[in-house]
Motif scaffolding. Sequence first.
Motif, PDB file in Angstrom:
ATOM      1  N   LEU A   1      19.717  51.314  70.344  1.00  0.00           N
ATOM      2  CA  LEU A   1      18.736  50.241  70.466  1.00  0.00           C
ATOM      3  C   LEU A   1      19.376  48.857  70.419  1.00  0.00           C
ATOM      4  CD1 LEU A   1      15.960  51.622  68.077  1.00  0.00           C
ATOM      5  CD2 LEU A   1      15.817  51.456  70.569  1.00  0.00           C
TER       6      LEU A   1
ATOM      7  N   LEU B   1      12.765  50.780  76.672  1.00  0.00           N
ATOM      8  CA  LEU B   1      12.508  50.506  75.254  1.00  0.00           C
ATOM      9  C   LEU B   1      11.017  50.635  74.937  1.00  0.00           C
ATOM     10  CD1 LEU B   1      14.886  47.440  74.756  1.00  0.00           C
ATOM     11  CD2 LEU B   1      15.100  49.663  73.623  1.00  0.00           C
TER      12      LEU B   1
ATOM     13  N   ASN C   1       9.914  54.309  74.802  1.00  0.00           N
ATOM     14  CA  ASN C   1      10.405  55.068  73.651  1.00  0.00           C
ATOM     15  C   ASN C   1       9.906  54.523  72.315  1.00  0.00           C
ATOM     16  OD1 ASN C   1      12.340  57.159  74.743  1.00  0.00           O
ATOM     17  ND2 ASN C   1      13.173  55.337  75.713  1.00  0.00           N
ATOM     18  N   SER C   2       9.073  53.510  72.365  1.00  0.00           N
ATOM     19  CA  SER C   2       8.585  52.893  71.132  1.00  0.00           C
ATOM     20  C   SER C   2       7.302  53.565  70.653  1.00  0.00           C
ATOM     21  CB  SER C   2       8.324  51.402  71.361  1.00  0.00           C
ATOM     22  OG  SER C   2       7.229  51.227  72.251  1.00  0.00           O
TER      23      SER C   2
ATOM     24  N   TYR D   1       7.480  49.733  66.914  1.00  0.00           N
ATOM     25  CA  TYR D   1       8.785  50.038  66.330  1.00  0.00           C
ATOM     26  C   TYR D   1       9.375  51.269  67.001  1.00  0.00           C
ATOM     27  CZ  TYR D   1       6.251  53.688  63.782  1.00  0.00           C
ATOM     28  OH  TYR D   1       5.491  54.785  63.462  1.00  0.00           O
ATOM     29  N   TRP D   2      10.593  51.613  66.582  1.00  0.00           N
ATOM     30  CA  TRP D   2      11.291  52.774  67.129  1.00  0.00           C
ATOM     31  C   TRP D   2      11.677  53.717  65.998  1.00  0.00           C
ATOM     32  CZ3 TRP D   2      11.347  47.986  69.058  1.00  0.00           C
ATOM     33  CH2 TRP D   2      11.131  47.839  70.433  1.00  0.00           C
ATOM     34  N   LYS D   3      11.380  54.985  66.184  1.00  0.00           N
ATOM     35  CA  LYS D   3      11.680  55.977  65.153  1.00  0.00           C
ATOM     36  C   LYS D   3      13.186  56.069  64.899  1.00  0.00           C
ATOM     37  CE  LYS D   3       8.966  59.522  64.999  1.00  0.00           C
ATOM     38  NZ  LYS D   3       8.283  60.817  65.275  1.00  0.00           N
ATOM     39  N   SER D   4      13.970  55.802  65.928  1.00  0.00           N
ATOM     40  CA  SER D   4      15.429  55.910  65.796  1.00  0.00           C
ATOM     41  C   SER D   4      16.063  54.685  65.144  1.00  0.00           C
ATOM     42  CB  SER D   4      16.063  56.123  67.176  1.00  0.00           C
ATOM     43  OG  SER D   4      15.754  55.042  68.044  1.00  0.00           O
ATOM     44  N   ASN D   5      15.271  53.665  64.853  1.00  0.00           N
ATOM     45  CA  ASN D   5      15.813  52.440  64.260  1.00  0.00           C
ATOM     46  C   ASN D   5      15.964  52.613  62.750  1.00  0.00           C
ATOM     47  OD1 ASN D   5      16.695  49.834  63.865  1.00  0.00           O
ATOM     48  ND2 ASN D   5      14.661  48.910  64.008  1.00  0.00           N
TER      49      ASN D   5
END
Length: 254
Positions: free
Chosen positions: A68, A94, A97-98, A107-111
Motif C-alpha cells: 500500500l 486501491l 481493495n479497500s 481503510y485497508w485490511k492489509s494496512n
Amino acid sequence: YLDDEFVAEYEQMKKYTSNIDDDHLSTHQVHYLYMRSFFPEIETSKKVQEITAYYTKQAQQYWTSRGLYAQGMLALTLHRMNDTNTANKIIRALEENSITNDELGMYWKSNTSSWFWYQAPIETQSLLIEAFSEIKPTDVETIDNLKIWLLKNKQTNQWSTTKATTEAVYALLLQGSDWLSVTDAVAVIIGGEKLKPSTLEDVKVEAGTGYFKTAWNGNEVAPKMGEVQITKKGNGIAWGALYWQYFEDLDQIT
C-alpha cells in the motif's frame, strides 16, 4: 548525495542481475522517485535521468506487486510525471481493495504494522489520503472517509512517533471537508433539559475539538435521564459516550 546513492544502487543491481527487465524496483528507489517528484525544477544529470526513466518504466510495469505504501508513492510520482493513466489505475485498484463503513471510514485490511520500516499504518493511511487528494481532488467523500479512519484510530491508539503524528495532521488538514471551521457544538438533551457545558461547574470545553466531560452524583440522577437526544449540526463527524454507573453489594452480584 541521494542522486549518487540512486545511481550506485542501480549500478550494483546492473552488475549482478541476469535480466535487467526483471523486477528491480526497490523500496529505496520508490522513495527516491517520490522525493524527486517534489522538485521537478531542479535539474539532474543525464545519468540520473536515464536511470529515472528505467525505474519509471519499472513502476509502470510492477506496481501491482507493491504494498500500500509504495503504491501510494508510485501513484503520486507517476501523476506528477504526467502519467495519469497508470496513476489512475493504481488509485482504482486501491479503491477496489479497500473497505468502507460508516463507523470506521475507508481503510485497508492489509494496512498493519510489521517488521519493515515502511509498514506503518498511520503513515500509510496519511500517504494514501495525500494520493487521493492530489489525484482525485473532487472525490471529497472518499477523502473524508479516509480521514475518518485516522481519527477513529486515534480514539483507541497512540500515534506512537512524531513522524506518524505529523503525517496524520498533515493529511487531515490537506483536503476534503473543512471540519475545523465547524464551530457549532453537538446539542445534547438529557431528560428533557439541554446540556450547557458553559454553565456546568468545573467543566472546561476543549478548544478546537469541543470536547468536554461531566458527571452527576447518585442523588442527582433521575429515571428520565435515561432519555437522551443528540443533534449534530454542520459537516464533519463527532463522537461521544454516555455511561450509566451504579453500585451494588458484592454478595448481590451473581
